[in-house]
Design a protein around this motif. Structure first.
Motif, short mmCIF file in Angstrom:
data_model
loop_
_atom_site.label_atom_id
_atom_site.label_comp_id
_atom_site.label_asym_id
_atom_site.label_seq_id
_atom_site.Cartn_x
_atom_site.Cartn_y
_atom_site.Cartn_z
N GLN A 1 -57.09 17.23 -2.71
CA GLN A 1 -56.97 17.90 -3.96
C GLN A 1 -57.82 18.31 -4.31
O GLN A 1 -58.17 18.99 -5.18
CB GLN A 1 -56.13 16.34 -4.68
N THR A 2 -58.66 17.32 -4.46
CA THR A 2 -59.80 17.71 -4.54
C THR A 2 -60.88 18.43 -3.25
O THR A 2 -61.36 19.65 -4.33
CB THR A 2 -61.50 16.82 -4.86
N GLY A 3 -60.81 18.95 -2.24
CA GLY A 3 -61.23 19.51 -1.32
C GLY A 3 -60.44 20.80 -1.51
O GLY A 3 -61.11 22.09 -1.48
N PHE A 4 -59.19 20.78 -1.89
CA PHE A 4 -58.56 22.51 -2.19
C PHE A 4 -59.03 23.44 -3.29
O PHE A 4 -58.99 24.49 -3.37
CB PHE A 4 -57.25 21.88 -2.27
N GLY A 5 -59.50 22.62 -5.00
CA GLY A 5 -59.59 22.47 -5.58
C GLY A 5 -60.71 23.28 -5.50
O GLY A 5 -61.03 24.55 -6.72
N HIS A 6 -61.43 22.68 -4.43
CA HIS A 6 -63.36 23.24 -4.73
C HIS A 6 -63.12 23.94 -3.75
O HIS A 6 -64.01 25.42 -4.17
CB HIS A 6 -64.07 22.47 -4.09
N TRP A 7 -62.37 24.78 -2.95
CA TRP A 7 -61.84 25.36 -2.32
C TRP A 7 -61.19 26.67 -2.74
O TRP A 7 -62.51 28.36 -3.02
CB TRP A 7 -61.48 25.38 -0.92
N VAL A 8 -60.36 26.72 -4.00
CA VAL A 8 -60.34 27.73 -5.29
C VAL A 8 -61.19 27.89 -5.83
O VAL A 8 -61.25 29.33 -5.91
CB VAL A 8 -58.85 27.11 -5.21
N GLY A 9 -62.23 27.12 -6.60
CA GLY A 9 -63.19 27.36 -7.18
C GLY A 9 -64.46 28.17 -6.99
O GLY A 9 -64.62 29.29 -7.70
N ALA A 10 -64.38 28.51 -5.56
CA ALA A 10 -65.87 28.61 -5.23
C ALA A 10 -64.68 29.61 -4.19
O ALA A 10 -66.13 30.92 -4.08
CB ALA A 10 -66.33 27.65 -3.99
N GLY A 11 -64.02 30.45 -4.05
CA GLY A 11 -63.16 31.29 -3.75
C GLY A 11 -62.59 32.43 -4.53
O GLY A 11 -62.21 33.63 -3.56
N VAL A 12 -61.67 31.79 -4.97
CA VAL A 12 -61.02 33.02 -5.91
C VAL A 12 -61.30 34.03 -7.12
O VAL A 12 -63.04 32.81 -7.46
CB VAL A 12 -59.47 32.63 -6.35
N HIS A 13 -61.29 34.58 -7.26
CA HIS A 13 -61.97 35.80 -8.42
C HIS A 13 -62.30 35.46 -9.67
O HIS A 13 -62.67 34.99 -10.20
CB HIS A 13 -61.91 37.09 -8.02
N ASP A 14 -60.42 35.73 -10.49
CA ASP A 14 -61.22 35.89 -11.65
C ASP A 14 -60.49 34.47 -12.09
O ASP A 14 -59.65 33.76 -11.53
CB ASP A 14 -59.49 36.22 -12.10
N VAL A 15 -61.05 33.91 -13.61
CA VAL A 15 -60.82 31.95 -13.92
C VAL A 15 -59.07 32.04 -14.18
O VAL A 15 -58.98 31.29 -13.87
CB VAL A 15 -60.99 32.38 -15.50
N GLY A 16 -58.02 32.90 -14.43
CA GLY A 16 -56.48 32.45 -14.24
C GLY A 16 -55.85 32.88 -13.08
O GLY A 16 -54.65 31.72 -12.89
N GLN A 17 -56.20 33.64 -11.79
CA GLN A 17 -56.49 33.52 -10.74
C GLN A 17 -56.67 32.08 -10.49
O GLN A 17 -55.58 32.07 -9.25
CB GLN A 17 -56.72 34.67 -10.17
N VAL A 18 -57.46 31.71 -10.75
CA VAL A 18 -57.99 30.13 -10.76
C VAL A 18 -57.68 29.56 -10.82
O VAL A 18 -56.46 27.87 -10.08
CB VAL A 18 -59.32 29.97 -10.29
N VAL A 19 -57.08 29.35 -11.70
CA VAL A 19 -56.01 28.52 -12.64
C VAL A 19 -54.57 28.36 -11.84
O VAL A 19 -53.90 27.48 -11.96
CB VAL A 19 -55.60 28.67 -14.06
N ALA A 20 -53.81 29.46 -11.82
CA ALA A 20 -51.94 29.96 -10.66
C ALA A 20 -52.36 29.31 -9.43
O ALA A 20 -51.65 28.91 -9.22
CB ALA A 20 -52.30 31.16 -11.00
N THR A 21 -53.47 29.64 -8.90
CA THR A 21 -53.56 29.35 -7.51
C THR A 21 -54.09 27.91 -7.47
O THR A 21 -53.20 27.27 -6.62
CB THR A 21 -55.21 29.73 -6.68
#
Length: 326
Positions: free
Chosen positions: A177-197
């Motif tokens: 879970q931590t690794g996925f969160g780090h990957w999404v936070g570092a690799g997805v563009h918009d803040v809202g898109q990060v939350v949704a992902t």
């Protein structure tokens, strides 16, 4: 002010509609909905004369001035304490992802002949924080509204795709879970898109993703300042004499970050600022979306699409490498 009211009222109405869409479909980020709504409105032939006529003054205010105010308030989401809690390895790898994606995307965009400021704007959107970063960089460089159309469309498209693609890769890649969160936070563009992902992997993934993402957002100020400094050195570039090294709204963004870090602000103030920031950015991004014409995008052809998809793959790959290093 009277001339600006029709466009501002349209942008405000669109922001409310985007909010209702987000309430009905929580997996659709509000700001993404605002951009898409603007793009859809711009394709209606009967509306186009109004967009370049009576609505234009208000939409220009929204896409420029309201965007800058929203970015200043965005700084109140960031706390240097939360970012420091990530640890130096995570911070440095996140910075590296931003810088490498930014430089790589600019290089590819110029190699493929994207016009004007488009390579820099695409790089800003994919490496930092989506359409908000594109608007901020465009404002600092005095880029034309037309130059923002392709980058905004690309980053909206790829960021929306990420909401579906990254969760599907979570288990195959064997990420915690931590690794996925780090990957999404570092690799997805918009803040809202990060939350949704990130939310599909649970609260731990979401918390990590938001902090990592906001660390990338903090890079907005130095990346804008460095880019402007480089552009000012080009004697043939018109921005050399017109653009401040650190635009006022970027200084305001940094001041908001420091205020939230060192001054204990009441919850009601932070909540109000968050609502205002979201509303302002939704209005601004609708106005940016309303400047996009598919016919103009078609003229750029395969080059812009190749740059966008490659930049998306680059930031996702570098972000995954950062997770493995962490």
């Amino acid at each position: 002010m009277r001339a600006r009211m029709p466009g501002l009222l349209l942008a405000a109405s669109a922001a409310i509609i985007a909010w209702l869409v987000h309430l009905a479909l929580p997996f659709v980020p509000l700001l993404t909905a605002a951009v898409v709504l603007g793009i859809l409105v711009a394709q209606i032939p009967a509306v186009r004369p109004a967009l370049v006529g009576v609505l234009a003054p208000g939409l220009e205010v929204a896409s420029r001035h309201l965007l800058r105010l929203g970015i200043v308030l965005l700084g109140l989401k960031l706390s240097l304490v939360d970012i420091a809690a990530l640890g130096w390895v995570s911070i440095l790898t996140t910075i590296a992802v931003v810088v490498l994606t930014f430089v790589g995307t600019i290089g590819l965009g110029r190699a493929l002949g994207l016009p004007g400021h488009q390579p820099v704007l695409v790089a800003s959107g994919f490496s930092i924080c989506g359409a908000s970063a594109i608007g901020a960089m465009a404002a600092a460089l005095r880029a034309r509204d037309e130059e923002q159309a392709v980058p905004v469309a690309l980053v909206t498209l790829c960021g929306t795709l990420a909401i579906a693609v990254l969760p599907a890769l979570w288990n195959p890649l064997g990420l915690s879970q931590t690794g996925f969160g780090h990957w999404v936070g570092a690799g997805v563009h918009d803040v809202g898109q990060v939350v949704a992902t990130a939310q599909v992997a649970g609260t731990t993934a979401l918390a990590v993703a938001v902090v990592v993402k906001l660390t990338r957002v903090l890079m907005l100020a130095p990346m804008v300042a460095i880019t402007v400094a480089i552009e000012r050195r080009r004697p043939t570039d018109a921005t050399a004499v017109r653009t401040a090294l650190v635009p006022l709204f970027v200084a305001g963004f940094l001041a908001a970050v420091l205020l939230n870090t060192f001054v204990p602000l009441p919850d009601w103030a932070l909540t109000g600022a968050d609502w205002a920031q979201t509303a302002l950015l939704a209005m601004a991004l609708f106005a940016l979306g309303a400047s996009i014409r598919f016919a103009e995008l078609a003229r750029t052809g395969w080059r812009a699409l190749v740059v966008g998809l490659t930049s998306w793959a680059l930031v996702a790959g570098l972000a995954y490498g950062a997770v493995l290093l962490g």
